[in-house]
Design a protein around this motif. Structure first.
Motif, PDB file in Angstrom:
ATOM      1  N   ALA A 165       0.828  -1.210   0.000  1.00 41.55           N
ATOM      2  CA  ALA A 165       0.000   0.000   0.000  1.00 41.55           C
ATOM      3  C   ALA A 165       0.862   1.260   0.000  1.00 41.55           C
ATOM      4  N   SER A 166       2.029   1.174   0.619  1.00 42.29           N
ATOM      5  CA  SER A 166       2.914   2.333   0.742  1.00 42.29           C
ATOM      6  C   SER A 166       3.718   2.621  -0.517  1.00 42.29           C
ATOM      7  N   THR A 167       3.769   1.669  -1.422  1.00 42.16           N
ATOM      8  CA  THR A 167       4.586   1.840  -2.629  1.00 42.16           C
ATOM      9  C   THR A 167       3.783   1.728  -3.925  1.00 42.16           C
ATOM     10  N   ARG A 168       2.504   1.365  -3.823  1.00 43.51           N
ATOM     11  CA  ARG A 168       1.686   1.189  -5.031  1.00 43.51           C
ATOM     12  C   ARG A 168       0.431   2.060  -4.993  1.00 43.51           C
ATOM     13  N   TYR A 169       0.504   3.158  -4.275  1.00 48.68           N
ATOM     14  CA  TYR A 169      -0.676   3.996  -4.052  1.00 48.68           C
ATOM     15  C   TYR A 169      -1.140   4.736  -5.301  1.00 48.68           C
ATOM     16  N   LEU A 170      -0.285   4.816  -6.331  1.00 46.84           N
ATOM     17  CA  LEU A 170      -0.692   5.477  -7.569  1.00 46.84           C
ATOM     18  C   LEU A 170      -1.480   4.554  -8.496  1.00 46.84           C
ATOM     19  N   GLU A 171      -1.495   3.273  -8.174  1.00 38.84           N
ATOM     20  CA  GLU A 171      -2.235   2.300  -8.986  1.00 38.84           C
ATOM     21  C   GLU A 171      -3.718   2.340  -8.640  1.00 38.84           C
ATOM     22  N   ASP A 172      -4.556   2.220  -9.646  1.00 44.11           N
ATOM     23  CA  ASP A 172      -5.994   2.074  -9.426  1.00 44.11           C
ATOM     24  C   ASP A 172      -6.300   0.579  -9.351  1.00 44.11           C
ATOM     25  N   SER A 173      -6.286   0.033  -8.140  1.00 38.03           N
ATOM     26  CA  SER A 173      -6.485  -1.410  -7.979  1.00 38.03           C
ATOM     27  C   SER A 173      -7.949  -1.806  -8.074  1.00 38.03           C
ATOM     28  N   TYR A 174      -8.844  -0.804  -8.089  1.00 38.18           N
ATOM     29  CA  TYR A 174     -10.278  -1.075  -8.224  1.00 38.18           C
ATOM     30  C   TYR A 174     -10.945   0.153  -8.827  1.00 38.18           C
ATOM     31  N   ALA A 175     -12.105  -0.038  -9.407  1.00 37.31           N
ATOM     32  CA  ALA A 175     -12.856   1.081  -9.974  1.00 37.31           C
ATOM     33  C   ALA A 175     -13.494   1.883  -8.845  1.00 37.31           C
ATOM     34  N   ALA A 176     -13.448   3.193  -8.947  1.00 33.75           N
ATOM     35  CA  ALA A 176     -13.990   4.060  -7.902  1.00 33.75           C
ATOM     36  C   ALA A 176     -15.465   3.743  -7.648  1.00 33.75           C
ATOM     37  N   VAL A 177     -15.839   3.728  -6.374  1.00 33.28           N
ATOM     38  CA  VAL A 177     -17.228   3.435  -6.012  1.00 33.28           C
ATOM     39  C   VAL A 177     -17.956   4.657  -5.467  1.00 33.28           C
ATOM     40  N   LYS A 182     -11.639   9.415  -4.749  1.00 39.73           N
ATOM     41  CA  LYS A 182     -10.890  10.491  -5.395  1.00 39.73           C
ATOM     42  C   LYS A 182      -9.733  10.958  -4.513  1.00 39.73           C
ATOM     43  N   LEU A 183      -9.735  10.507  -3.251  1.00 38.21           N
ATOM     44  CA  LEU A 183      -8.694  10.912  -2.307  1.00 38.21           C
ATOM     45  C   LEU A 183      -7.442  10.069  -2.482  1.00 38.21           C
ATOM     46  N   SER A 184      -6.337  10.576  -1.972  1.00 34.43           N
ATOM     47  CA  SER A 184      -5.061   9.868  -2.094  1.00 34.43           C
ATOM     48  C   SER A 184      -5.062   8.594  -1.255  1.00 34.43           C
ATOM     49  N   ALA A 185      -4.477   7.531  -1.807  1.00 32.26           N
ATOM     50  CA  ALA A 185      -4.303   6.267  -1.091  1.00 32.26           C
ATOM     51  C   ALA A 185      -2.895   6.155  -0.506  1.00 32.26           C
ATOM     52  N   ARG A 186      -2.135   7.233  -0.548  1.00 31.95           N
ATOM     53  CA  ARG A 186      -0.772   7.206  -0.022  1.00 31.95           C
ATOM     54  C   ARG A 186      -0.780   7.392   1.492  1.00 31.95           C
ATOM     55  N   PRO A 187      -0.207   6.464   2.239  1.00 33.86           N
ATOM     56  CA  PRO A 187      -0.069   6.686   3.680  1.00 33.86           C
ATOM     57  C   PRO A 187       1.008   7.727   3.947  1.00 33.86           C
ATOM     58  N   ASP A 188       0.866   8.468   5.033  1.00 32.86           N
ATOM     59  CA  ASP A 188       1.842   9.505   5.374  1.00 32.86           C
ATOM     60  C   ASP A 188       3.024   8.952   6.155  1.00 32.86           C
ATOM     61  N   PHE A 189       2.863   7.766   6.723  1.00 23.29           N
ATOM     62  CA  PHE A 189       3.957   7.090   7.421  1.00 23.29           C
ATOM     63  C   PHE A 189       3.622   5.609   7.499  1.00 23.29           C
ATOM     64  N   THR A 190       4.670   4.803   7.638  1.00 14.26           N
ATOM     65  CA  THR A 190       4.507   3.350   7.589  1.00 14.26           C
ATOM     66  C   THR A 190       5.378   2.693   8.645  1.00 14.26           C
ATOM     67  N   ALA A 191       4.813   1.699   9.336  1.00 14.17           N
ATOM     68  CA  ALA A 191       5.593   0.899  10.282  1.00 14.17           C
ATOM     69  C   ALA A 191       5.451  -0.572   9.899  1.00 14.17           C
ATOM     70  N   LEU A 192       6.571  -1.234   9.704  1.00 15.88           N
ATOM     71  CA  LEU A 192       6.597  -2.639   9.322  1.00 15.88           C
ATOM     72  C   LEU A 192       7.234  -3.439  10.452  1.00 15.88           C
ATOM     73  N   ILE A 193       6.442  -4.266  11.110  1.00 13.51           N
ATOM     74  CA  ILE A 193       6.910  -5.069  12.228  1.00 13.51           C
ATOM     75  C   ILE A 193       7.034  -6.515  11.756  1.00 13.51           C
ATOM     76  N   TYR A 194       8.233  -7.047  11.787  1.00 15.95           N
ATOM     77  CA  TYR A 194       8.602  -8.344  11.192  1.00 15.95           C
ATOM     78  C   TYR A 194       7.826  -8.653   9.907  1.00 15.95           C
ATOM     79  N   PRO A 195       7.968  -7.775   8.897  1.00 14.62           N
ATOM     80  CA  PRO A 195       7.242  -7.987   7.632  1.00 14.62           C
ATOM     81  C   PRO A 195       7.781  -9.192   6.872  1.00 14.62           C
ATOM     82  N   ALA A 196       6.921  -9.772   6.053  1.00 11.55           N
ATOM     83  CA  ALA A 196       7.287 -10.925   5.225  1.00 11.55           C
ATOM     84  C   ALA A 196       7.108 -10.583   3.752  1.00 11.55           C
ATOM     85  N   TYR A 197       7.739 -11.396   2.889  1.00 11.77           N
ATOM     86  CA  TYR A 197       7.503 -11.377   1.439  1.00 11.77           C
ATOM     87  C   TYR A 197       7.974 -10.106   0.722  1.00 11.77           C
ATOM     88  N   LEU A 198       8.892  -9.362   1.330  1.00 10.11           N
ATOM     89  CA  LEU A 198       9.401  -8.169   0.655  1.00 10.11           C
ATOM     90  C   LEU A 198      10.630  -8.464  -0.191  1.00 10.11           C
TER      91      LEU A 198
END
Length: 286
Positions: A165-177, A182-198
């Motif tokens: 979500a923090s790196t693909r926020y410019l993608e339209d992953s679904y049609a607007a409902v 219309k608002l930004s999907a970019r988070p303003d900060f991100t915390a990753l606690i023992y993340p997987a699959y990166l």
């Protein structure tokens, strides 16, 4: 008798977990149909697996946000969307959801636990995360939230989802409902606690789907060196450094994986203090 006891324990945990969620407002993310889903919305299905005293949600067809409002005297104007982990198969909803939301709301953050689609629906999970960020931003004024202080925090697979979500926020992953989309999907900060699959790229490099830029939000990363997914934090940190994105990385020698923030594990007891200080500096004082 043993089987009856197991059923009794399972029912008690399910009732307890449902009760905790019902104590708080629950927001339905999608007003009508859920994008890309043919099944009708239904209540969550709980797993029979309660190992480690963890309540696990095994199926989500109705993505929601469970709201944890801070006391008015504590409210700091920032919001955090929490993504529990579970390998994209289940959601460790109390260990990496409700318990974390209680902690964050105690610090003054408006916390939202995201029940994203499982099992094995990564595309749907990203849609749910993007919608959640837009939704929180859309209700920010009425909730006393600064729309420029909406972040995301995730554990394990929830960390993967938060990174996506923090790196693909410019993608339209679904049609607007509706207008919220219309608002930004970019988070303003991100915390990753023992993340997987990166680290799904060649030779365990950064996953190609994670597209960093100068606009990528600052990140906090925490992992134990003996976690089998530890490389995810290392490759993400390296990529953030190359991109000149502000980040903070903490690696403890021991701790394993999936410890949440429960007492008895040094890593579980350590990351919340470090994360709180990072949030103070990165979010509240900016």
């Amino acid at each position: 008798m043993r089987a009856e006891l197991l059923v009794s324990i399972l029912l008690s945990l399910v009732i307890y977990s449902m009760g905790r969620a019902q104590e708080h407002e629950v927001i339905d993310l999608w007003p009508s149909e859920v994008p890309g889903q043919s099944e009708s919305k239904a209540p969550v299905v709980f797993s029979e697996d309660t190992r480690g005293n963890v309540t696990r949600i095994a199926k989500v067809t109705k993505p929601v946000l469970v709201v944890y409002e801070p006391a008015s005297a504590l409210k700091n104007g920032a919001a955090v969307i929490i993504c529990p982990g579970g390998g994209y198969n289940i959601l460790a909803i109390d260990l990496e959801g409700y318990e974390v939301a209680e902690w964050l709301s105690g610090l003054g953050y408006t916390a939202f636990v995201l029940q994203y689609r499982v099992p094995q629906n990564r595309a749907g999970a990203l849609q749910d995360a993007q919608r959640a960020i837009r939704y929180v931003r859309g209700i920010s004024e009425e909730r006393g939230i600064d729309p420029n202080k909406v972040g995301i925090l995730g554990f394990s697979a929830g960390g993967s989802l938060s990174a996506r979500a923090s790196t693909r926020y410019l993608e339209d992953s679904y049609a607007a409902v509706d207008a919220l989309d219309k608002l930004s999907a970019r988070p303003d900060f991100t915390a990753l606690i023992y993340p997987a699959y990166l680290d799904q790229g060649p030779d365990r490099s950064l996953s190609p789907e994670l597209r960093l830029s100068d606009e990528t939000a600052p990140m906090f990363l925490f992992v134990a060196a003996d976690d089998r997914f530890a490389n995810s934090c290392l490759v993400m940190s390296s990529a953030l450094q190359l991109q000149k994105v502000p980040f903070e990385l903490h690696v403890l020698a021991h701790g394993g994986h999936g410890f949440g923030m429960r007492s008895g594990n040094h890593a579980a007891e350590t990351w919340p203090k470090l994360c709180e200080e990072w949030l103070n500096v990165t979010v509240l004082k900016k």
